[in-house]
Design a protein around this motif. Structure first.
Motif, short mmCIF file in Angstrom:
data_model
loop_
_atom_site.label_atom_id
_atom_site.label_comp_id
_atom_site.label_asym_id
_atom_site.label_seq_id
_atom_site.Cartn_x
_atom_site.Cartn_y
_atom_site.Cartn_z
N ASP A 172 59.45 9.54 36.31
CA ASP A 172 60.13 10.93 35.20
C ASP A 172 60.86 11.29 36.40
N SER A 173 61.04 11.64 37.25
CA SER A 173 61.52 12.61 38.98
C SER A 173 62.91 11.59 38.43
N PRO A 174 63.72 13.31 38.72
CA PRO A 174 65.02 12.85 39.46
C PRO A 174 65.57 11.68 39.57
N ARG A 175 66.58 10.57 39.92
CA ARG A 175 66.56 9.75 40.68
C ARG A 175 66.85 10.00 42.06
N VAL A 176 68.06 10.99 41.91
CA VAL A 176 68.67 11.85 43.53
C VAL A 176 68.62 12.96 43.02
N SER A 575 65.20 19.64 37.05
CA SER A 575 64.21 18.74 38.11
C SER A 575 63.64 18.36 37.60
N PHE A 576 62.74 19.11 36.74
CA PHE A 576 60.91 18.63 36.30
C PHE A 576 61.10 18.34 34.93
N ARG A 577 62.74 18.73 34.20
CA ARG A 577 62.63 18.92 32.76
C ARG A 577 63.56 17.61 32.26
N GLY A 578 63.66 16.51 32.96
CA GLY A 578 64.28 15.04 32.76
C GLY A 578 65.66 14.97 33.30
N ALA A 579 65.93 15.46 33.98
CA ALA A 579 67.17 15.25 34.46
C ALA A 579 67.19 13.73 35.60
N THR A 580 68.23 13.13 35.22
CA THR A 580 68.58 11.93 36.36
C THR A 580 68.88 12.27 36.98
N GLN A 612 62.89 13.20 24.26
CA GLN A 612 61.80 14.01 24.61
C GLN A 612 62.14 14.97 25.79
N LYS A 613 63.14 14.06 26.71
CA LYS A 613 63.67 14.70 28.09
C LYS A 613 64.60 15.99 27.59
N LEU A 614 65.41 15.25 27.22
CA LEU A 614 67.02 15.77 26.60
C LEU A 614 66.95 17.04 25.81
N LYS A 615 65.18 16.99 25.24
CA LYS A 615 65.14 19.02 24.39
C LYS A 615 64.82 19.60 25.52
N LYS A 616 63.60 19.24 25.74
CA LYS A 616 63.11 20.07 27.65
C LYS A 616 64.20 20.62 28.28
N MET A 617 65.27 19.65 28.95
CA MET A 617 65.96 20.21 29.41
C MET A 617 66.89 20.67 29.19
#
Ligand SMILES: NC(=O)c1ccc[n+]([C@@H]2O[C@H](COP(=O)([O-])OP(=O)(O)OC[C@H]3O[C@@H](n4cnc5c(N)ncnc54)[C@H](O)[C@@H]3O)[C@@H](O)[C@H]2O)c1
Length: 674
Positions: A172-176, A575-580, A612-617
């Motif tokens: 669930d962390s950003p990759r970069v 970053s903690f709501r789902g961004a890649t 879920q991630k896209l909504k939150k972020m």
């Protein structure tokens, strides 16, 4: 080159044997030679720093080569390590990877360095003269290698183009995580950038260059279209029922060249002055300018005809903008709207060409007699403002386009100040973008189809148009117009043929619109209607992404426009709501030390988890700025934050009580008169 060979090369990193030194490609547009800013010890340090990327066995050869590069270009780009393959956006499956997210990021990086997209590709600069993706080719090679090896449980850390390494994290962390140009605030002058960049320890990431989110000229055409449309609308409220409007401005360069194309899309006649025949030629051959005139009387005759017939056309005046404003005033041709997009952020070294001198004379004078050139620029600005004032006295709506026109004109002593010392004219963010778009949550949402296939882009266009049309039916009056503009834009987008590089699209939407569009894309990927993942992101020039007191946050009037909490929080929250991936930059648009901006990228892969991630972020990514803008008492943002709290019971924003000016005035009078 076959696919397996390409993948091998991309994943290679620093090669085992030294590649042959390549030719300096004179056919490419190269970055100018940078200032010689390092002392001898610092030059040694820069070379030692560069050698850190290579095994010792190469050092003897490379030390001499890097010293030569430093002397010739003011930077060490490591030209020898440019890859032999063509760098460009490809199908996501063409990139070597262990996680699709990493492959999507490689696609985005590759697009930013594509020769058809990047301004100075061999110097790894995407746009704006200094907007870098990396500082040198070793950083590019190592980053691509790390991305090719990365798993879903690692995060790559990027310090101004330098890949610090892969660190264990979780899925669930950003990759970069990217930062660009982050320095201790007291060390943020332009010369600090020159020095740190020459040492190889920092870079200017602009906005979408160092965050891998650049999509070519489409972004600027869309932004300029929205600006001209809304400017026209502001005046049509004063001047209902008039025929086709006329827009007068200058500049057919990098960003300014979007003006005629955008005015045409907005249904407005435009005349744009440009002193450099090469710039005019480029825009004309591209079809962004319809007609070119170098004879003023013929231009005036054509304008009268177009205004009388109501013909929407875009015209280039091959000459100085000062002469244009003066002639139109003498001929009593009414300009409904006006602006200026000469590069006045750089007034003494080619950003502004003074009236009364030819293009060639100016170029000579600025290097041979810089003091006299400065005086000529100032005289010209005084004349330009005097002519503009003649127009505005008759009702022309003039605005500053973020190019420091008002600032430099005031420094030159032009008649540009009101009695209170404020500028006579507003900036485009103060008057248009801020109150009409950002305060309602509308900003530059964009996406890239990772299949690199135009037919996927066509499907996304359809989905976006359907989604926004649906929203428009139930939207409150305050935002109906913004939605209508963007429905129109997206329906026309394919016809306007603005794709250069990756299969990308941009439109302005608010939080609800962005979430619905991204959700619909994710579903279409799941259903197989879109053939591969889609990356979503945005320009940093947005509601919450950028703290910039003279641009993005220039319509913040509670004294907080010199703070940067919003931009920093935005990136942390994303970053903690789902961004890649996320990025935070010092500089971008208006200069190093003048702005903090950030952004994100998110890979939509069709999974429920991504829903879920896209909504939150996306919800946070827009509403962080809405909350801050509403706390600054901005009317549109107060409306929007209340609407968002109704929609989302979990959102609880601190909303300001609005003080009565009389009460405050009386209180202050009391202490002042003591
Ligand atoms: N378009 C936008 O949305 C936007 C937003 C923010 C800031 N800006 C600012 O706009 C400015 C222009 O950006 P750009 O990328 O196009 O720069 P650019 O340097 O590529 O183009 C400016 C053009 O103006 C021409 N010019 C200079 N002086 C002139 C004169 N007196 N008369 C006629 N033409 C003249 C130059 O020849 C040049 O082609 C910059 O300062 C930029 O920061 C633009």
């Amino acid at each position: 080159m076959n696919s397996a060979d390409f993948k091998k090369l991309v994943a290679e990193g620093i090669p085992e044997t030294l590649p042959e030194p390549g030719e300096y490609d004179t056919g490419l547009n190269h970055a100018p030679k940078r200032k010689d800013i390092l002392n001898v010890d610092e030059k040694k340090l820069a070379i030692k720093n560069a050698l850190r990327y290579f095994p010792e066995k190469f050092h003897k050869v490379l030390a001499v080569e890097f010293a030569e590069e430093l002397a010739s270009y003011g930077r060490i780009y490591m030209y020898r390590f440019r890859p032999s393959y063509e760098i460009k956006a490809r199908h996501i499956d063409d990139f070597p990877c262990r996680t699709k997210s990493a492959a999507a990021i490689m696609l985005m990086i590759s697009n930013n360095l594509d020769h058809a997209v990047a301004q100075h590709p061999d110097e790894l600069i995407t746009y704006g003269g200094n907007g870098a993706v990396f500082q040198n080719w070793a950083q590019y090679r190592l980053t691509m290698k790390y991305l090719s090896e990365m798993t879903d449980e690692q995060t790559l850390v990027m310090y101004s183009g330098h890949p610090l390494g892969l660190f264990p994290s979780d899925k669930d962390s950003p990759r970069v995580v990217v930062t660009n140009g982050m320095v201790i605030p007291n060390y943020s002058s332009k010369d600090h950038w020159e020095k740190f960049n020459a040492l190889g320890v920092s870079q200017y990431g602009q906005m979408t260059a160092g965050s891998y989110m650049y999509i070519g000229p489409q972004g600027i055409v869309h932004g300029t279209t929205i600006t001209i449309l809304n400017a026209a609308r502001k005046i049509s409220r004063r001047d209902e029922g008039k025929g086709v409007k006329l827009y007068v401005s200058s500049g057919l360069g990098g960003m300014s060249g979007a003006q005629p194309k955008a005015a045409r899309i907005a249904g407005v006649i435009s005349v744009i002055a440009e002193v450099n025949p090469k710039a005019t030629g480029t825009r004309h051959s591209q079809g962004w300018v319809d007609e070119v005139f170098s004879d003023m009387d013929r231009l005036v005759a054509r304008l009268r005809e177009a205004i009388a017939d109501g013909t929407v056309t875009s015209i280039a005046w091959q000459g100085n903008v000062v002469d244009l404003w003066e002639k139109l005033a003498d001929e009593k041709i009414f300009a409904d709207m006006g602006s200026d997009q000469t590069s006045l952020h750089n007034p003494w070294a080619g950003g502004y060409y003074p009236a009364g001198l030819s293009f060639e004379e100016s170029n000579r004078m600025m290097s041979e007699d810089p003091d006299r050139f400065r005086e000529e620029v100032k005289k010209s600005l005084v004349r330009q403002v005097a002519a503009i004032n003649r127009h505005t006295a008759k009702g022309t709506y003039f605005f500053d386009y973020g190019n420091a026109f008002l600032l430099e004109a005031s420094r030159a002593g032009a008649d540009i100040l009101k009695t209170g010392g404020e500028f006579r004219y507003p900036s485009y963010v103060q008057d248009i973008m801020g109150p009409m778009c950002f305060d309602y949550g509308f900003g530059p949402f964009r996406w890239v189809c990772c299949s690199n296939d135009p037919s996927d882009l066509a499907v996304t266009d359809e989905i976006a148009a359907e989604t926004l049309s649906g929203l428009m039916k139930r939207a409150p009056d305050e935002i109906k117009q913004q939605l209508a503009d963007n429905v129109h834009w997206i329906k026309e987008a394919a016809r306007n043929r603005l794709v250069v590089g990756s299969q990308a699209r941009i439109l302005y939407a608010d939080a609800e619109g962005r979430i619905l569009i991204a959700g619909a894309f994710n579903k279409a990927i799941r259903d197989g209607r879109i053939s591969a993942p889609v990356v979503i992101g945005r320009d940093h020039h947005d509601v919450s992404g950028t703290d910039s007191p003279f641009r993005e946050t220039s319509n913040i009037y509670d004294g907080s426009r010199f703070t940067a909490d919003m931009a920093v929080h935005n990136v942390i929250g994303d970053s903690f709501r789902g961004a890649t991936w996320v990025s935070l930059h010092n500089g971008g648009g208006v200069g190093w030390g003048e702005v903090i901006n950030g952004g994100f990228g998110m890979v939509l892969d069709g999974t429920d988890d991504t829903d879920q991630k896209l909504k939150k972020m996306l919800y946070w990514d827009v509403n962080n700025g809405i909350a801050r803008r509403s706390w600054a008492r901005n009317k549109g943002a107060l409306f929007t934050v209340r609407k968002e709290m109704e929609r989302t019971p979990d959102l609880k924003v601190t909303v300001p009580y609005l003080a009565d000016d009389d009460i405050v005035e009386q209180a202050v009078n009391k202490i002042q008169n003591r």
